[in-house]
Design a protein around this motif. Structure first.
Motif, PDB file in Angstrom:
ATOM      1  N   LEU A  77     -23.426   4.381  30.023  1.00 54.90           N
ATOM      2  CA  LEU A  77     -22.558   4.572  31.192  1.00 54.90           C
ATOM      3  C   LEU A  77     -22.301   6.057  31.401  1.00 54.90           C
ATOM      4  O   LEU A  77     -22.142   6.517  32.530  1.00 54.90           O
ATOM      5  CB  LEU A  77     -21.232   3.838  30.991  1.00 54.90           C
ATOM      6  CG  LEU A  77     -21.302   2.316  30.854  1.00 54.90           C
ATOM      7  CD1 LEU A  77     -19.900   1.729  30.720  1.00 54.90           C
ATOM      8  CD2 LEU A  77     -22.004   1.686  32.041  1.00 54.90           C
ATOM      9  N   ASP A  78     -22.252   6.807  30.289  1.00 56.32           N
ATOM     10  CA  ASP A  78     -22.036   8.257  30.376  1.00 56.32           C
ATOM     11  C   ASP A  78     -23.100   8.915  31.256  1.00 56.32           C
ATOM     12  O   ASP A  78     -22.787   9.749  32.112  1.00 56.32           O
ATOM     13  CB  ASP A  78     -22.112   8.890  28.981  1.00 56.32           C
ATOM     14  CG  ASP A  78     -20.827   8.680  28.200  1.00 56.32           C
ATOM     15  OD1 ASP A  78     -19.811   8.331  28.823  1.00 56.32           O
ATOM     16  OD2 ASP A  78     -20.852   8.866  26.970  1.00 56.32           O
ATOM     17  N   ALA A  79     -24.363   8.552  31.006  1.00 58.08           N
ATOM     18  CA  ALA A  79     -25.458   9.166  31.775  1.00 58.08           C
ATOM     19  C   ALA A  79     -25.369   8.773  33.246  1.00 58.08           C
ATOM     20  O   ALA A  79     -25.551   9.613  34.137  1.00 58.08           O
ATOM     21  CB  ALA A  79     -26.804   8.744  31.202  1.00 58.08           C
ATOM     22  N   ARG A  80     -25.063   7.499  33.507  1.00 59.70           N
ATOM     23  CA  ARG A  80     -24.976   7.033  34.908  1.00 59.70           C
ATOM     24  C   ARG A  80     -23.818   7.728  35.629  1.00 59.70           C
ATOM     25  O   ARG A  80     -23.965   8.214  36.752  1.00 59.70           O
ATOM     26  CB  ARG A  80     -24.800   5.515  34.950  1.00 59.70           C
ATOM     27  CG  ARG A  80     -26.077   4.759  34.627  1.00 59.70           C
ATOM     28  CD  ARG A  80     -25.894   3.256  34.813  1.00 59.70           C
ATOM     29  NE  ARG A  80     -27.180   2.577  34.705  1.00 59.70           N
ATOM     30  CZ  ARG A  80     -27.725   2.197  33.559  1.00 59.70           C
ATOM     31  NH1 ARG A  80     -27.096   2.433  32.400  1.00 59.70           N
ATOM     32  NH2 ARG A  80     -28.896   1.597  33.543  1.00 59.70           N
ATOM     33  N   LEU A  81     -22.662   7.758  34.974  1.00 64.04           N
ATOM     34  CA  LEU A  81     -21.510   8.421  35.600  1.00 64.04           C
ATOM     35  C   LEU A  81     -21.752   9.921  35.726  1.00 64.04           C
ATOM     36  O   LEU A  81     -21.361  10.540  36.711  1.00 64.04           O
ATOM     37  CB  LEU A  81     -20.245   8.163  34.765  1.00 64.04           C
ATOM     38  CG  LEU A  81     -19.687   6.751  34.890  1.00 64.04           C
ATOM     39  CD1 LEU A  81     -18.596   6.513  33.855  1.00 64.04           C
ATOM     40  CD2 LEU A  81     -19.128   6.515  36.285  1.00 64.04           C
ATOM     41  N   GLY A  82     -22.416  10.487  34.705  1.00 62.18           N
ATOM     42  CA  GLY A  82     -22.752  11.908  34.761  1.00 62.18           C
ATOM     43  C   GLY A  82     -23.651  12.213  35.943  1.00 62.18           C
ATOM     44  O   GLY A  82     -23.434  13.176  36.678  1.00 62.18           O
ATOM     45  N   LEU A  83     -24.629  11.349  36.163  1.00 62.28           N
ATOM     46  CA  LEU A  83     -25.573  11.551  37.283  1.00 62.28           C
ATOM     47  C   LEU A  83     -24.870  11.578  38.636  1.00 62.28           C
ATOM     48  O   LEU A  83     -25.275  12.306  39.551  1.00 62.28           O
ATOM     49  CB  LEU A  83     -26.596  10.417  37.287  1.00 62.28           C
ATOM     50  CG  LEU A  83     -27.904  10.671  36.551  1.00 62.28           C
ATOM     51  CD1 LEU A  83     -28.678   9.379  36.402  1.00 62.28           C
ATOM     52  CD2 LEU A  83     -28.739  11.707  37.296  1.00 62.28           C
ATOM     53  N   THR A  84     -23.817  10.778  38.757  1.00 72.43           N
ATOM     54  CA  THR A  84     -23.142  10.721  40.060  1.00 72.43           C
ATOM     55  C   THR A  84     -22.571  12.093  40.446  1.00 72.43           C
ATOM     56  O   THR A  84     -22.494  12.407  41.640  1.00 72.43           O
ATOM     57  CB  THR A  84     -21.989   9.691  40.075  1.00 72.43           C
ATOM     58  OG1 THR A  84     -21.034  10.053  39.075  1.00 72.43           O
ATOM     59  CG2 THR A  84     -22.501   8.291  39.824  1.00 72.43           C
ATOM     60  N   LEU A  85     -22.198  12.901  39.464  1.00 68.37           N
ATOM     61  CA  LEU A  85     -21.534  14.180  39.773  1.00 68.37           C
ATOM     62  C   LEU A  85     -22.443  15.166  40.514  1.00 68.37           C
ATOM     63  O   LEU A  85     -22.100  15.596  41.621  1.00 68.37           O
ATOM     64  CB  LEU A  85     -20.964  14.807  38.493  1.00 68.37           C
ATOM     65  CG  LEU A  85     -19.824  14.014  37.846  1.00 68.37           C
ATOM     66  CD1 LEU A  85     -19.505  14.557  36.461  1.00 68.37           C
ATOM     67  CD2 LEU A  85     -18.588  14.042  38.730  1.00 68.37           C
ATOM     68  N   PRO A  86     -23.597  15.555  39.950  1.00 67.31           N
ATOM     69  CA  PRO A  86     -24.458  16.474  40.706  1.00 67.31           C
ATOM     70  C   PRO A  86     -25.018  15.840  41.978  1.00 67.31           C
ATOM     71  O   PRO A  86     -25.244  16.536  42.974  1.00 67.31           O
ATOM     72  CB  PRO A  86     -25.582  16.821  39.720  1.00 67.31           C
ATOM     73  CG  PRO A  86     -25.568  15.758  38.689  1.00 67.31           C
ATOM     74  CD  PRO A  86     -24.150  15.279  38.607  1.00 67.31           C
ATOM     75  N   LEU A  87     -25.231  14.520  41.963  1.00 66.51           N
ATOM     76  CA  LEU A  87     -25.733  13.863  43.182  1.00 66.51           C
ATOM     77  C   LEU A  87     -24.703  13.944  44.305  1.00 66.51           C
ATOM     78  O   LEU A  87     -25.043  14.214  45.456  1.00 66.51           O
ATOM     79  CB  LEU A  87     -26.090  12.400  42.887  1.00 66.51           C
ATOM     80  CG  LEU A  87     -27.325  12.177  42.019  1.00 66.51           C
ATOM     81  CD1 LEU A  87     -27.457  10.709  41.625  1.00 66.51           C
ATOM     82  CD2 LEU A  87     -28.598  12.630  42.741  1.00 66.51           C
TER      83      LEU A  87
END
Lengths: 202, 331
Positions: free
Chosen positions: A90-100
């Motif tokens: 979930l960390d990677a998925r939530l992390g991805l949302t930030l720069p996107l």
């Protein structure tokens, strides 16, 4: 026998130094981050990544630090590598949302937020980031319904109420927008956006 | 030459489509958003010696991959009815467009690369009177000879929009290849090649409720033998878009005004995906449109416009009034 003991001592000393060096690298990276020197905080971890290209935590941290330093494409790349190593993350998925979201890639950000919600249906951050994407795509009815739903689960939260108010503003539902902003002011009395709207309505 | 170009075009777009799909073979199906858009154009010519009216029907299909780009495929069929005994023209246009978006940290904005291809076939139906009966022209039957012209157009565009969606710029280049069928009986146009350069700038204002855009057209023809010696034309086009708040009057979502100053010969309009294949000079244009949202994903667009043209060879100045309507359905 003596040679064996000497050899063992050398190995222990070497490993201790290696672990110590690794800990030093992490400590240095955190120290630089606390000084908002994000690029240098990321550079400090590069030697670790060179040794362990599939170190999930290094990748997640490089994703985060690159996001903070505004190198969003690099952040996305590191988060995607982390996700490819651990598909449950979930960390990677939530992390991805930030720069996107920073790059206004609303559909892609919404995709990773929704993937998070499939695994963890009431994850607060995933809902907030999905709402940001819905706002970016100007899906006001969807945002209003979504924010109202999340508000029922997080009734003390001001941020959700701000999105509920904004969606109703855009839908010209000024009464509902004012109600939501008044609730925001109960939670954050000095909230500028809410104050401006409520004063404008009086 | 045109057929080879068209085949190359088709190959390029096939590769583009396959490449797009292959980029993320395990992507969920909902990474793609699809849409179709049927459209109708009705045009009435005023004071034209040659033309009476135009009826046009088209269908566009789009497939967008997340925010990264997409493909657009379209087909349009138009009939120009000639005045009196002047020829009718049937035009069919196939259109394919590919778009890729790069998100730049350095430029803090989106860089778009777009490549369009048009394959146009114009069939000019020339009416002549037959004297096979041997009793003279007036007694003979009407014979229609069809001349088929092929036009291939490639348009490439590089565009930039900042992340705040307040500034826009693009540069475009179009190469149009006009291949006219030669006839022993009738005067035929000479094959021609048209190059078009465009530069566009746009900005948002009024808290992004309004958008103003200007596009410069620089058009050069290989020769002016079909256009009374004129082989270049320049124009500037202004567009103003306004978005309404929800529940606005008549539930209008947005409005659109367009003005063209200057002259255009054989222009390619990248916003409306249109090629003007008739060899008449466009000397002015004005249009206004409204858009309604139908549900969350669909829109209805209505446009009314007025164009001025000049046939340089016969010195025929005329105008055209038109109504354009389209529905875009997305899912």
């Amino acid at each position: 026998m003596r040679i064996k003991i000497l050899f063992s001592c050398i190995i222990v000393v070497f490993c201790t130094n290696a672990n110590s060096a690794s800990v030093d690298v992490w400590a240095e990276s955190y120290r630089l981050e606390s000084l908002t020197r994000y690029e240098q905080a990321a550079e400090a971890l590069v030697p670790l990544l060179d040794k362990q290209p599939k170190n999930e935590f290094v990748l997640l941290r490089l994703g985060w630090l690159n996001y903070l330093s505004g190198t969003h494409n690099s952040a996305i790349e590191h988060y995607k590598k982390a996700l490819s190593i651990n598909n449950k993350s979930l960390d990677a998925r939530l992390g991805l949302t930030l720069p996107l979201l920073a790059q206004q890639r609303w559909k892609e950000a919404a995709k990773f937020a929704q993937e998070t919600l499939e695994i963890a249906p009431w994850n607060y951050y995933a809902h907030i980031r999905l709402m940001i994407a819905e706002e970016g795509m100007r899906q006001w009815k969807t945002l209003a319904n979504h924010a109202n739903d999340v508000y029922m689960h997080y009734p003390s939260d001001a941020t959700v109420l701000v999105y509920l108010a904004r969606a109703n503003r855009w839908l010209n539902n000024n009464k509902e927008a004012k109600e939501a902003y008044l609730k925001v002011l109960e939670r954050v009395p000095g909230h500028i956006e809410a104050l401006q709207f409520v004063e404008g309505q009086n | 030459m045109v057929f080879i170009k068209q085949k190359v075009l088709k190959y390029i777009f096939l590769c583009l489509a396959i490449g797009q799909a292959a980029m993320n073979p395990v992507s969920a199906a909902n990474d793609w958003s699809l849409g179709i858009s049927p459209q109708v154009l009705l045009m009435q010519y005023d004071d034209s010696t040659l033309r009476d009216n135009l009826r046009s029907f088209g269908l566009f299909a789009t497939a967008d991959y997340l925010d990264k780009g997409g493909l657009k495929l379209g087909y349009n069929f138009a009939t120009v009815n000639g005045r009196a005994n002047n020829p009718d023209v049937d035009e069919s246009v196939w259109f394919l467009s590919g778009r890729y978006v790069h998100f730049s940290d350095t430029l803090t904005g989106k860089l778009g690369f777009r490549l369009d291809g048009y394959a146009v076939t114009d069939k000019t139906k020339i009416k002549s009177l037959s004297d096979e009966s041997g009793m003279g022209h007036n007694q003979g039957g009407s014979v229609i000879e069809t001349l088929t012209d092929d036009i291939g157009v490639i348009y490439a565009q590089l565009d930039y929009m900042n992340y705040a969606e307040q500034l826009y710029a693009d540069i475009g280049y179009a190469s149009s290849d006009y291949n006219y069928e030669q006839s022993a009986e009738f005067v035929s146009a000479q094959d021609n090649q048209v190059q078009q350069f465009t530069a566009t700038g746009g900005f948002a204002f009024n808290n992004r409720y309004d958008w103003l855009q200007a596009r410069l057209y620089f058009i050069n023809l290989e020769h002016g033998n079909n256009t009374d010696g004129v082989n270049q034309s320049n124009a500037v086009e202004f567009k103003w878009l306004h978005w309404f708040k929800p529940n606005a009057l008549l539930n209008i979502h947005s409005s659109f005004v367009k003005l063209l100053a200057g002259k255009r010969l054989f222009p390619v309009d990248p916003d409306s995906y249109t090629t003007y294949s008739i060899a008449d000079m466009q000397t002015g244009s004005a249009a206004a449109g409204l858009e309604w949202k139908i549900g969350a994903q669909s829109k209805f667009f209505l446009l009314i416009g007025y164009d001025k043209f000049e046939n340089l060879v016969i010195d025929d100045k005329y105008s055209a009034t038109y109504v354009f309507g389209s529905v875009s359905l997305n899912w």
